[in-house]
Scaffold this motif. Sequence first.
Motif, PDB file in Angstrom:
ATOM      1  N   VAL A  59       0.823  -1.209   0.000  1.00 48.69           N
ATOM      2  CA  VAL A  59       0.000   0.000   0.000  1.00 48.69           C
ATOM      3  C   VAL A  59       0.858   1.261   0.000  1.00 48.69           C
ATOM      4  N   SER A  60       1.879   1.297   0.856  1.00 48.32           N
ATOM      5  CA  SER A  60       2.702   2.504   0.986  1.00 48.32           C
ATOM      6  C   SER A  60       3.580   2.736  -0.236  1.00 48.32           C
ATOM      7  N   LYS A  61       4.164   1.677  -0.789  1.00 53.21           N
ATOM      8  CA  LYS A  61       5.070   1.815  -1.929  1.00 53.21           C
ATOM      9  C   LYS A  61       4.338   2.148  -3.224  1.00 53.21           C
ATOM     10  N   ASN A  62       3.064   1.811  -3.289  1.00 56.39           N
ATOM     11  CA  ASN A  62       2.302   2.051  -4.512  1.00 56.39           C
ATOM     12  C   ASN A  62       1.236   3.124  -4.347  1.00 56.39           C
ATOM     13  N   ASN A  63       1.286   3.827  -3.212  1.00 59.47           N
ATOM     14  CA  ASN A  63       0.378   4.950  -2.951  1.00 59.47           C
ATOM     15  C   ASN A  63      -1.089   4.568  -3.121  1.00 59.47           C
ATOM     16  N   LEU A  64      -1.452   3.410  -2.575  1.00 57.25           N
ATOM     17  CA  LEU A  64      -2.837   2.959  -2.667  1.00 57.25           C
ATOM     18  C   LEU A  64      -3.733   3.658  -1.646  1.00 57.25           C
ATOM     19  N   THR A  65      -3.124   4.290  -0.650  1.00 58.28           N
ATOM     20  CA  THR A  65      -3.852   5.148   0.289  1.00 58.28           C
ATOM     21  C   THR A  65      -3.032   6.426   0.480  1.00 58.28           C
ATOM     22  N   GLN A  66      -3.572   7.352   1.243  1.00 58.76           N
ATOM     23  CA  GLN A  66      -2.919   8.639   1.452  1.00 58.76           C
ATOM     24  C   GLN A  66      -1.990   8.586   2.670  1.00 58.76           C
ATOM     25  N   ASN A  67      -1.050   7.653   2.648  1.00 61.09           N
ATOM     26  CA  ASN A  67      -0.053   7.525   3.699  1.00 61.09           C
ATOM     27  C   ASN A  67      -0.671   7.310   5.082  1.00 61.09           C
ATOM     28  N   SER A  68      -1.762   6.553   5.130  1.00 60.87           N
ATOM     29  CA  SER A  68      -2.396   6.219   6.401  1.00 60.87           C
ATOM     30  C   SER A  68      -2.115   4.767   6.733  1.00 60.87           C
ATOM     31  N   ASN A  69      -2.544   4.346   7.919  1.00 64.41           N
ATOM     32  CA  ASN A  69      -2.405   2.942   8.323  1.00 64.41           C
ATOM     33  C   ASN A  69      -3.761   2.278   8.509  1.00 64.41           C
ATOM     34  N   TYR A  70      -4.789   2.832   7.885  1.00 70.70           N
ATOM     35  CA  TYR A  70      -6.125   2.267   8.029  1.00 70.70           C
ATOM     36  C   TYR A  70      -6.184   0.823   7.538  1.00 70.70           C
ATOM     37  N   GLU A  71      -5.452   0.532   6.452  1.00 71.52           N
ATOM     38  CA  GLU A  71      -5.553  -0.801   5.842  1.00 71.52           C
ATOM     39  C   GLU A  71      -5.084  -1.908   6.786  1.00 71.52           C
ATOM     40  N   ILE A  72      -3.999  -1.681   7.530  1.00 73.03           N
ATOM     41  CA  ILE A  72      -3.524  -2.725   8.446  1.00 73.03           C
ATOM     42  C   ILE A  72      -4.399  -2.790   9.692  1.00 73.03           C
ATOM     43  N   LEU A  73      -4.990  -1.658  10.079  1.00 73.37           N
ATOM     44  CA  LEU A  73      -5.931  -1.661  11.200  1.00 73.37           C
ATOM     45  C   LEU A  73      -7.148  -2.503  10.852  1.00 73.37           C
ATOM     46  N   PHE A  74      -7.726  -2.269   9.669  1.00 70.22           N
ATOM     47  CA  PHE A  74      -8.914  -3.018   9.252  1.00 70.22           C
ATOM     48  C   PHE A  74      -8.594  -4.494   9.081  1.00 70.22           C
ATOM     49  N   PHE A  75      -7.443  -4.799   8.506  1.00 69.76           N
ATOM     50  CA  PHE A  75      -7.056  -6.196   8.313  1.00 69.76           C
ATOM     51  C   PHE A  75      -6.985  -6.921   9.651  1.00 69.76           C
ATOM     52  N   SER A  76      -6.353  -6.301  10.641  1.00 69.86           N
ATOM     53  CA  SER A  76      -6.232  -6.938  11.955  1.00 69.86           C
ATOM     54  C   SER A  76      -7.587  -7.048  12.645  1.00 69.86           C
ATOM     55  N   LEU A  77      -8.444  -6.044  12.472  1.00 70.34           N
ATOM     56  CA  LEU A  77      -9.777  -6.086  13.072  1.00 70.34           C
ATOM     57  C   LEU A  77     -10.638  -7.172  12.437  1.00 70.34           C
ATOM     58  N   PHE A  78     -10.488  -7.361  11.142  1.00 69.99           N
ATOM     59  CA  PHE A  78     -11.224  -8.440  10.467  1.00 69.99           C
ATOM     60  C   PHE A  78     -10.752  -9.804  10.964  1.00 69.99           C
TER      61      PHE A  78
END
Length: 303
Positions: A59-78
């Motif tokens: 996500v970070s290397k390909n700019n798939l989000t705006q430099n946030s960590n929401y994706e890993i938070l959601f993944f762990s919550l799921f």
Amino acid sequence: MITSLFSKSKPLNFIIVFFILVLAFALGNKHNVDETKLLEKVVLFLVCVVSVLIINFIVSKNNLTQNSNYEILFFSLFLLALPNTTTNGHILISNIFLLLGIRRLITMRSQIDVQKKIFDAAFWIAIACLFYFWAILFFVLILIALLLYSDNNIKHWLIPFVGAATVFLITVSVSVIWYDDFFTILNIDASVSYDFSNYNSVQYLITTTMLFSFGIWSSIFYLKSINQKKKAVRPPFKVVLFTAFISFFVIILAPKKDGSEFLFMLAPVAVIIANYIETIQEKWFKELFLGILMFVPFILLML
């Protein structure tokens, strides 16, 4: 407050995600731990941690989000909402190789070493199939990626089959050396089950409803945001969307429906929802949306 914490990449975010992973893994494996399996469980937990790191890297290397960590938070919550996703070692390992393959497809955007990236993607996905047969559906993702990148080079369309054949030949060779047989090591389970009775529990009904409803809702705005981007940067975002779509069919076909099969869907859906969160302008709605995603998994612990 919650949104501001994960809106930027911070070390604290990884610490929070790590503890959520510990809790998810402990819940998923609490009935299946003894001294003989302790090392195995430690390895599988490390696989979960590595999965988070790979997702963040992609996500970070390909700019798939705006430099946030929401994706890993959601993944762990799921994972916490569906703790059985941490129990199947074959699926956990298969998912890591799948993520590595997806990473190579996404980086095709640079148009540098395209042939190598196509081969690598096919190679990693083929290895993922050795651990979980129905990961074979993700080969379609390679062909979709070639279409998205408007690749008309016939050689590029043949490379995925070369990558898959390479893994097959290596596997057969190892099988001959170890077992004196061509296919023993493959141990392929290509069976299919349409028995969804295991999902008839409060936990699965609430979690799957949350996952699909939030995922579909976010996908609508995700598609809208893709159309607003420059044409050259759209393909990686579409690859993520198609990954989520294909993972749905993996769930449908899974021979054993114990919840672990949802793992393939969690990463792409996490990225899609993370993108939607970043587009929400109303702060109260963003806090409410994120709050539901955060607190539902913990509420399910009490059921």
